[in-house]
Design a protein around this motif. Structure first.
Motif, PDB file in Angstrom:
ATOM      1  N   LEU A 210       0.809  -1.217   0.000  1.00  0.00           N
ATOM      2  CA  LEU A 210       0.000   0.000   0.000  1.00  0.00           C
ATOM      3  C   LEU A 210       0.838   1.261   0.000  1.00  0.00           C
ATOM      4  O   LEU A 210       0.304   2.362  -0.008  1.00  0.00           O
ATOM      5  CB  LEU A 210      -0.920   0.018   1.225  1.00  0.00           C
ATOM      6  CG  LEU A 210      -2.121  -0.889   1.106  1.00  0.00           C
ATOM      7  CD1 LEU A 210      -2.896  -0.890   2.392  1.00  0.00           C
ATOM      8  CD2 LEU A 210      -3.028  -0.445  -0.015  1.00  0.00           C
ATOM      9  N   GLN A 211       2.167   1.115   0.011  1.00  0.00           N
ATOM     10  CA  GLN A 211       2.971   2.329  -0.093  1.00  0.00           C
ATOM     11  C   GLN A 211       2.857   2.856  -1.503  1.00  0.00           C
ATOM     12  O   GLN A 211       2.597   2.133  -2.430  1.00  0.00           O
ATOM     13  CB  GLN A 211       4.447   2.009   0.197  1.00  0.00           C
ATOM     14  CG  GLN A 211       4.704   1.404   1.547  1.00  0.00           C
ATOM     15  CD  GLN A 211       4.702   2.444   2.646  1.00  0.00           C
ATOM     16  OE1 GLN A 211       4.611   3.632   2.374  1.00  0.00           O
ATOM     17  NE2 GLN A 211       4.830   1.986   3.875  1.00  0.00           N
TER      18      GLN A 211
ATOM     19  N   ILE B  23       0.809   4.954  -2.909  1.00  0.00           N
ATOM     20  CA  ILE B  23      -0.437   5.433  -3.505  1.00  0.00           C
ATOM     21  C   ILE B  23      -0.362   6.949  -3.452  1.00  0.00           C
ATOM     22  O   ILE B  23      -0.134   7.527  -2.385  1.00  0.00           O
ATOM     23  CB  ILE B  23      -1.662   4.990  -2.698  1.00  0.00           C
ATOM     24  CG1 ILE B  23      -1.635   3.482  -2.480  1.00  0.00           C
ATOM     25  CG2 ILE B  23      -2.916   5.392  -3.418  1.00  0.00           C
ATOM     26  CD1 ILE B  23      -2.850   3.010  -1.724  1.00  0.00           C
ATOM     27  N   SER B  24      -0.562   7.581  -4.592  1.00  0.00           N
ATOM     28  CA  SER B  24      -0.465   9.037  -4.553  1.00  0.00           C
ATOM     29  C   SER B  24      -1.722   9.567  -3.919  1.00  0.00           C
ATOM     30  O   SER B  24      -2.830   9.207  -4.270  1.00  0.00           O
ATOM     31  CB  SER B  24      -0.338   9.578  -5.977  1.00  0.00           C
ATOM     32  OG  SER B  24      -1.458   9.204  -6.717  1.00  0.00           O
TER      33      SER B  24
ATOM     34  N   ALA C 136      -4.927  -4.801  -2.061  1.00  0.00           N
ATOM     35  CA  ALA C 136      -4.043  -3.640  -2.181  1.00  0.00           C
ATOM     36  C   ALA C 136      -4.188  -2.988  -3.541  1.00  0.00           C
ATOM     37  O   ALA C 136      -4.271  -1.761  -3.653  1.00  0.00           O
ATOM     38  CB  ALA C 136      -2.603  -4.071  -1.933  1.00  0.00           C
ATOM     39  N   SER C 137      -4.240  -3.825  -4.580  1.00  0.00           N
ATOM     40  CA  SER C 137      -4.322  -3.216  -5.912  1.00  0.00           C
ATOM     41  C   SER C 137      -5.662  -2.529  -6.110  1.00  0.00           C
ATOM     42  O   SER C 137      -5.739  -1.461  -6.726  1.00  0.00           O
ATOM     43  CB  SER C 137      -4.087  -4.267  -7.002  1.00  0.00           C
ATOM     44  OG  SER C 137      -4.921  -5.367  -6.788  1.00  0.00           O
TER      45      SER C 137
ATOM     46  N   LYS D  73      -5.522   0.769  -4.465  1.00  0.00           N
ATOM     47  CA  LYS D  73      -4.677   1.689  -5.240  1.00  0.00           C
ATOM     48  C   LYS D  73      -5.465   2.278  -6.394  1.00  0.00           C
ATOM     49  O   LYS D  73      -5.495   3.493  -6.593  1.00  0.00           O
ATOM     50  CB  LYS D  73      -3.473   0.916  -5.795  1.00  0.00           C
ATOM     51  CG  LYS D  73      -2.236   1.042  -4.992  1.00  0.00           C
ATOM     52  CD  LYS D  73      -1.008   0.665  -5.830  1.00  0.00           C
ATOM     53  CE  LYS D  73       0.204   0.748  -4.931  1.00  0.00           C
ATOM     54  NZ  LYS D  73       1.057  -0.400  -4.970  1.00  0.00           N
ATOM     55  N   GLU D  74      -6.133   1.396  -7.144  1.00  0.00           N
ATOM     56  CA  GLU D  74      -6.886   1.892  -8.301  1.00  0.00           C
ATOM     57  C   GLU D  74      -7.940   2.896  -7.881  1.00  0.00           C
ATOM     58  O   GLU D  74      -8.068   3.972  -8.450  1.00  0.00           O
ATOM     59  CB  GLU D  74      -7.586   0.723  -8.989  1.00  0.00           C
ATOM     60  CG  GLU D  74      -6.701  -0.139  -9.824  1.00  0.00           C
ATOM     61  CD  GLU D  74      -7.469  -1.383 -10.250  1.00  0.00           C
ATOM     62  OE1 GLU D  74      -6.827  -2.423 -10.442  1.00  0.00           O
ATOM     63  OE2 GLU D  74      -8.712  -1.295 -10.368  1.00  0.00           O
TER      64      GLU D  74
ATOM     65  N   GLN E  90      -6.545   6.198  -6.775  1.00  0.00           N
ATOM     66  CA  GLN E  90      -6.100   7.035  -7.882  1.00  0.00           C
ATOM     67  C   GLN E  90      -7.281   7.606  -8.632  1.00  0.00           C
ATOM     68  O   GLN E  90      -7.267   8.765  -9.038  1.00  0.00           O
ATOM     69  CB  GLN E  90      -5.223   6.207  -8.821  1.00  0.00           C
ATOM     70  CG  GLN E  90      -3.807   6.187  -8.330  1.00  0.00           C
ATOM     71  CD  GLN E  90      -2.950   5.197  -9.073  1.00  0.00           C
ATOM     72  OE1 GLN E  90      -3.449   4.447  -9.895  1.00  0.00           O
ATOM     73  NE2 GLN E  90      -1.683   5.206  -8.770  1.00  0.00           N
TER      74      GLN E  90
END
Lengths: 463, 146
Positions: A367-368, A370-371, A451-452, A455-456, A459
């Motif tokens: 999880l690091q 992720i903007s 996690a993915s 992230k999606e 974003q």
């Protein structure tokens, strides 16, 4: 013979009365008047000075408007939109629940057995009348597991630390507590009516500064210092920030400044340490250095309630002074049996703690980067927060953004939750965040997928 | 409230002197000290001992011998200050204030000797002054403060 002496004495007395000095008689007169004044004085309370006249009181009463019974609530209040879990809880359905809801399904067998034997609950208002062998068994098992002398079971996790603190700390005592302490600790401190000194989260220099200031005060007034008790209240693994307290330094400070440590291990019990004994095992500290360990059974033990463990001298006091213990019915026996079963599982497979540590590390790394969201919490903490990197300025806006992320993840079948706080009641309100909790039962693929997805979604929402 | 009765009193110390029969017990206890010989010295001695005892129990010893559910509100208060939760001039307070005075008034027996008078008056003052409402919570020279 006796009457003659008496009469003789009486004559002497009466003679003395005639020769009585004036000051004596004056004093007696004053005292008689004092008695009459006392007899006729009215009872009154000492500080009862009301500065309002009757007319002003009437005006105030007329002006008063009652608040509505149901205050206006915005439509997107979290209490009005909730998710429903159907079916037995497992790591697949409810992702945000703690590690061992899983274990509930494994424990189903023994829980059913005790349900058949004891029924659902024991209803009475005092624990003494409702404690049975299952509870005593659980207390013994917990004491043996934590290697302390005694343990005491509370029937509600929140009430555990909220009753333990006021049982020892009273008015005039001083408690040094971390700013990131959870709400239960705050309520316990409020109930204790002691002087609270907050130190910056995990900042031992700040704590030492406060302790030094207190020491200077004590030297100015040694008599007062002799009757003041000093406590340090910390959590093993902080719920609000996911960090571990620096226990070795705390123990050093404790012995240097003569304070007692109360350690709240709700998240670290059954998580940290080789055998899951918590943060003391994690750091290799002798458990006798900590005066009281209090923990929730609602996290690692998949039950309801909480326990405190420590020396018999300390724990026995709570049997009469712990308000949450004394004046509340005890845990339903099936939950106590479930907790015993969970303890059995923990004792039989000590390997799960290492597995959990790995999984925590994995999800942290995943999880690091992720903007827009930053991970708050240590890598071996199973509960950590995802906070917005830059806040939009208003808390409601942040909350709404995070809620978007949560809703979209929910649509992609990843259940997340925001960390909820009573905003008006918390002393140091943490920033809004999504709290993620990892359990030992989730497979690595599931963790990767989660996690993915996060992230999606992040974003998509934040950019 | 009486002994052995279930009660919801936060601090039972406040109601001790209102219990049934305690005034009579107090009078009898003091009465037991009344000398059988009408000698002034013994009379003064009784007065002084009684006043000393009340001073120690009512105005020196602080707090409660049991735990109270109010988180130690009365920890620094003497028994006199705890009576009736600080309400002034209640009946038990009046009773306790008047009894040493009554005792002194019966100094008829001391034949109005000057020395006896001084000792008795001093002892009476030491017991009467802390009972004034102006002296509620006052600790002279910081003695007995904590």
């Amino acid at each position: 013979m006796a009457t003659a002496t008496e009469q003789w004495v009486l004559v002497e007395m009466v003679q003395a009365l005639y020769e009585a000095p004036a000051y004596h008689l004056i004093l007696e007169g004053i005292l008689i008047l004092w008695i009459i004044r006392l007899l006729f004085s009215k009872t009154y309370k000492l500080q009862e000075r009301s500065d309002l006249t009757v007319k002003e009181k009437e005006e105030l009463i007329e002006e008063w408007q009652p608040e509505p019974l149901v205050p206006p609530v915005p439509k997107d209040h979290p209490a009005l939109n909730y998710n429903i879990v159907s079916g037995p809880p497992s790591h697949k359905t409810v992702r945000e629940w703690k590690r061992i809801i899983i274990l509930v399904t494994l424990i189903k067998g023994s829980s059913l057995a005790s349900l058949k034997k004891y029924g659902v609950g024991l209803f009475n208002h005092l624990t003494f009348l409702t404690e049975i062998d299952v509870h005593l068994d659980l207390e013994e098992r917990l004491a043996k597991f934590m290697k302390t002398e005694e343990a005491i079971i509370y029937s509600y996790g929140f009430a555990t630390i909220a009753s333990a603190i006021p049982a020892y700390s009273k008015r005039g005592d001083i408690v040094f507590v971390d700013r990131a302490a959870c709400f239960a600790i705050q309520k316990g401190l409020q109930a204790s009516r002691s002087d609270i000194k907050l130190f910056k989260h995990n900042d031992m220099a700040d704590l030492e500064r406060l302790l030094k200031e207190q020491e200077i005060e004590d030297q100015k007034n040694p008599r007062k210092a002799r009757v003041t008790r000093r406590f340090i209240v910390v959590e093993g693994l902080y719920m609000n920030t996911g960090t571990i307290c620096p226990l070795p330094e705390l123990v050093k400070l404790k012995y240097k400044y003569k304070a007692r440590i109360f350690l709240e291990e709700s998240l670290s019990f059954g998580v940290l340490g080789e055998h899951g004994r918590g943060v003391t095992e994690h750091y290799g500290i002798n458990i006798d250095d900590i005066d009281l360990i209090s923990a929730n059974m609602e996290n690692a033990l998949a039950s309801i309630g909480g326990f405190c463990c420590g020396r018999s001298f300390v724990i026995d006091h709570q049997r009469l002074s712990g308000q949450g213990y004394c004046f509340s019915a005890s845990l339903p026996p099936l939950l106590a049996a479930a907790a015993i079963e969970a303890l059995n599982i923990m004792e039989e497979n000590p390997g799960i703690f290492a597995v959990l540590k790995e999984k925590c590390g994995q999800i942290h790394k995943a999880l690091q980067g992720i903007s827009g969201l930053k991970v708050v919490g240590e890598s071996l903490s199973p509960a950590f927060h995802l906070q917005l990197e830059e806040s939009t300025g208003s808390r409601e806006q942040d909350v709404r953004l995070l809620q978007e992320i949560v809703d979209q993840c929910m649509n992609r079948s990843i259940a997340l939750t925001q960390a909820r706080y009573l905003e008006k009641e918390e002393k140091c309100l943490p920033p809004p965040s999504i709290r993620v909790v990892v359990t030992v039962e989730q497979t690595e693929e599931e963790l990767e997928r989660a996690a993915s997805t996060i992230k999606e979604v992040a974003q998509a929402v934040l950019l | 409230m009486n002994v052995g009765v279930a009660h919801s009193e936060v601090n039972p110390n406040t109601r001790v002197m209102n219990s049934r029969g305690i005034w009579l017990a107090y009078i009898i206890l003091v009465g037991l000290l009344i000398p059988f010989f009408s000698i002034p010295v013994v009379w003064t001695l009784t007065n002084v001992i009684h006043n000393l005892a009340t001073y120690v129990f009512l105005h020196t010893v602080k707090g409660t011998p049991f735990e109270t559910p109010d988180q130690g509100k009365a920890r620094l208060l003497t028994h006199w200050e705890q009576l009736d939760y600080g309400l002034q001039f209640t009946s038990s307070r009046k009773f306790l204030s008047i009894s040493p005075i009554v005792y002194l008034l019966a100094s008829f027996y001391t034949k109005y000797d000057a020395a006896h008078f001084l000792i008795n008056t001093a002892s009476l003052l030491s017991v009467l002054l802390p009972k004034l409402p102006q002296f509620h919570g006052v600790r002279v020279f910081g003695i007995n403060k904590y």
